[in-house]
Motif scaffolding. Structure first.
Motif, PDB file in Angstrom:
ATOM      1  N   MET A   1       0.950  -1.177   0.005  1.00 24.10           N
ATOM      2  CA  MET A   1       0.026  -0.051   0.058  1.00 24.10           C
ATOM      3  C   MET A   1       0.991   1.076  -0.051  1.00 24.10           C
ATOM      4  O   MET A   1       0.628   2.205  -0.725  1.00 24.10           O
ATOM      5  CB  MET A   1      -0.818  -0.068   1.122  1.00 24.10           C
TER       6      MET A   1
ATOM      7  N   LEU B   1       0.918   3.874  -2.879  1.00 25.43           N
ATOM      8  CA  LEU B   1       0.450   5.086  -2.730  1.00 25.43           C
ATOM      9  C   LEU B   1       1.460   6.173  -3.228  1.00 25.43           C
ATOM     10  O   LEU B   1       1.100   7.371  -3.537  1.00 25.43           O
ATOM     11  CB  LEU B   1      -0.159   5.226  -1.498  1.00 25.43           C
TER      12      LEU B   1
ATOM     13  N   LEU C   1      -9.314   7.252  -1.729  1.00 21.13           N
ATOM     14  CA  LEU C   1      -9.392   8.488  -0.944  1.00 21.13           C
ATOM     15  C   LEU C   1      -8.469   9.419  -1.415  1.00 21.13           C
ATOM     16  O   LEU C   1      -8.455  10.670  -1.252  1.00 21.13           O
ATOM     17  CB  LEU C   1      -8.907   8.112   0.670  1.00 21.13           C
ATOM     18  N   MET C   2      -7.283   9.026  -2.193  1.00 23.22           N
ATOM     19  CA  MET C   2      -6.323   9.820  -2.776  1.00 23.22           C
ATOM     20  C   MET C   2      -6.700  10.465  -3.994  1.00 23.22           C
ATOM     21  O   MET C   2      -6.061  11.183  -4.481  1.00 23.22           O
ATOM     22  CB  MET C   2      -5.063   9.162  -2.724  1.00 23.22           C
TER      23      MET C   2
ATOM     24  N   MET D   1      -4.809  13.997  -0.865  1.00 21.44           N
ATOM     25  CA  MET D   1      -4.719  13.432   0.309  1.00 21.44           C
ATOM     26  C   MET D   1      -3.442  12.727   0.255  1.00 21.44           C
ATOM     27  O   MET D   1      -2.906  12.352  -0.698  1.00 21.44           O
ATOM     28  CB  MET D   1      -5.795  12.460   0.565  1.00 21.44           C
ATOM     29  N   ARG D   2      -2.458  12.993   1.325  1.00 18.50           N
ATOM     30  CA  ARG D   2      -1.340  12.182   1.296  1.00 18.50           C
ATOM     31  C   ARG D   2      -1.785  10.639   1.676  1.00 18.50           C
ATOM     32  O   ARG D   2      -2.518  10.288   2.291  1.00 18.50           O
ATOM     33  CB  ARG D   2      -0.420  12.669   2.563  1.00 18.50           C
ATOM     34  N   PRO D   3      -0.513   9.794   1.257  1.00 15.39           N
ATOM     35  CA  PRO D   3      -0.660   8.380   1.273  1.00 15.39           C
ATOM     36  C   PRO D   3      -0.920   8.037   2.733  1.00 15.39           C
ATOM     37  O   PRO D   3      -1.512   7.145   3.102  1.00 15.39           O
ATOM     38  CB  PRO D   3       0.711   7.980   0.806  1.00 15.39           C
TER      39      PRO D   3
ATOM     40  N   ALA E   1      -4.198   8.935   4.016  1.00 15.88           N
ATOM     41  CA  ALA E   1      -5.113   7.712   3.447  1.00 15.88           C
ATOM     42  C   ALA E   1      -5.251   6.284   4.154  1.00 15.88           C
ATOM     43  O   ALA E   1      -6.243   5.961   4.534  1.00 15.88           O
ATOM     44  CB  ALA E   1      -4.828   7.425   2.037  1.00 15.88           C
ATOM     45  N   ILE E   2      -3.722   5.945   4.433  1.00 11.93           N
ATOM     46  CA  ILE E   2      -3.758   4.738   5.115  1.00 11.93           C
ATOM     47  C   ILE E   2      -4.349   4.850   6.576  1.00 11.93           C
ATOM     48  O   ILE E   2      -4.916   3.943   7.001  1.00 11.93           O
ATOM     49  CB  ILE E   2      -2.299   4.227   5.117  1.00 11.93           C
TER      50      ILE E   2
END
Lengths: 283, 118
Positions: free
Chosen positions: A190, A194, A232-233, B82-84, B87-88
């Motif tokens: 992930m 990302l 979400l990103m 949104m930053r990784p 998000a995580i």
């Protein structure tokens, strides 16, 4: 006179030390012969010599506690020896033999020194056994630790190797996943995916699970987490490489993959991704 | 107390969060933004959170709520950048922000708003 001091006396005499070393080297070469033999006799001689000197110095302090400060140099030396053996691929038994093959020559010398005094001999041998067993255990412990280090490093390497994020097209990333997915791996996958999304500004990511042997509820949950984080990103996620068997399992498990685009193979996923990003493909 | 500025660009509103969020600030933003949408009759809201590095469950929920409020007031709300790590965190907290639109960058978020409104 306690056992430790008689060992110190023994090792204090250069002649006796020499005899012990010769006998010890002979024992070592028979004990470890037939294996790789990756340690030369010169090196063995040097190691035994150093061990005897350090042991002599340590026992002269009169201390018998191997964990004490007097034995610190000896412990460090043994750790070095077992680390190098672990790296050369010796087994734990072969590593332990370094210490345990030292018993026989030492006992012989203790026997010779005590003559017919059976009580003193028993006491000396008991002290020597305790000392050498503790040293042997320490060697094994160090061996174990360095082997675990090797395993941990390999695991990390595998983790890195098995999560390559590749750019398929401008704005399209693919992540071919190989091997079983667990929490730790999903986390790495992930994060790297990302970060690459941010770096490349890609809008579509394809998760290819052709190389994932089984999908259970936990793996499905990990996949869904990745898909949600991507959404979400502001990127879109397509899961490809769903084998018939896996499709059956997912439905039987009752995993809800609604809202997630899935395709049977990477080619279909790429075609869809191109379409979504506004490309048209023509022959 | 500082506030998060809300910029008007035609029929859209642009909110760029450049500071670390705390509870009071988010509540204030919720008030300001709903009022601004109402006052300007905005048709789209763009919330840029590319500078936000830390979120907790409350702030995650407030971000989701603010987006929903915008929608109820008739403005499409797009969350961008949104930053990784954020998000995580949100995913691990179980906040998948259903129904919230997202985009990678402000530019793409704008494109999305325009595409729908033209």
């Amino acid at each position: 006179m306690t056992g430790i001091t008689s060992i110190a006396d023994l090792l204090g005499s250069p002649v006796k030390q020499q005899t012990i070393q010769t006998q010890w080297l002979r024992n070592l070469s028979t004990a470890v012969s037939g294996t790789r033999g990756s340690i030369s006799s010169d090196e063995l001689a040097k190691q035994t010599q150093e061990f005897l000197q350090l042991l002599s110095a340590a026992t002269r302090s009169g201390a018998s506690d191997v964990d004490g400060a007097a034995y610190k140099p000896l412990r460090d030396f043994l750790e070095g020896v077992s680390r190098s053996r672990a790296q050369q691929g010796f087994t734990s038994a072969e590593t332990a033999m370094f210490i345990f093959s030292f018993k026989q020559p030492l006992f012989e010398q203790l026997h010779a020194a005590n003559g017919t005094n059976a009580a003193a001999l028993a006491q000396d041998i008991w002290a020597a056994t305790q000392l050498l067993d503790a040293l042997g255990l320490h060697t094994i412990k160090a061996y174990q630790l360095s082997r675990e280090d090797v395993i941990r490093r390999q695991q990390e390497d595998m983790l890195e190797l098995s999560t390559p994020v590749v750019k398929l097209w401008d704005g399209i990333l693919a992540l071919p996943m190989i091997g079983t997915l667990d929490s730790a791996r999903t986390q790495v996958v992930m994060e790297s995916l990302l970060n690459r999304i941010v770096e490349t500004g890609s809008e579509v990511a394809i998760l290819d699970i052709t190389g994932v042997p089984t999908v259970d509820t936990l793996v499905a949950q990990h996949l869904l987490k990745t898909v949600t984080a991507l959404r979400l990103m502001g990127a879109e996620c397509i899961i490809s490489g769903v084998r018939p068997q896996i499709a059956q399992t997912i439905v039987h498990l009752g995993v809800d993959l609604q809202g997630v685009t899935t395709k049977a193979n990477l080619a279909d996923a790429l075609a869809l991704a191109l379409k979504r990003t506004g490309y048209t493909v023509s022959r | 107390m500082d506030r998060i500025p809300i910029l008007r660009m035609g029929e859209f509103l642009l909110v760029s969060i450049q500071v670390d969020l705390h509870d009071q600030l988010v509540l204030q933003l919720q008030d300001d933004l709903t009022n601004a949408v109402h006052r300007h009759a905005a048709r789209g809201v763009l919330i840029d959170i590319s500078a936000v590095e830390v979120v907790d469950s409350f702030i995650g929920r407030m971000i989701s709520d603010i987006s929903s409020m915008g929608r109820i007031l008739g403005a499409r709300t797009v969350l961008v950048g949104m930053r990784p790590a954020v998000a995580i965190t949100l995913v691990e907290l179980g906040l998948s922000l259903p129904g919230v639109e997202t985009a990678l960058t402000v530019e793409r978020g704008m494109l999305r708003l325009r595409a729908e409104n033209s």
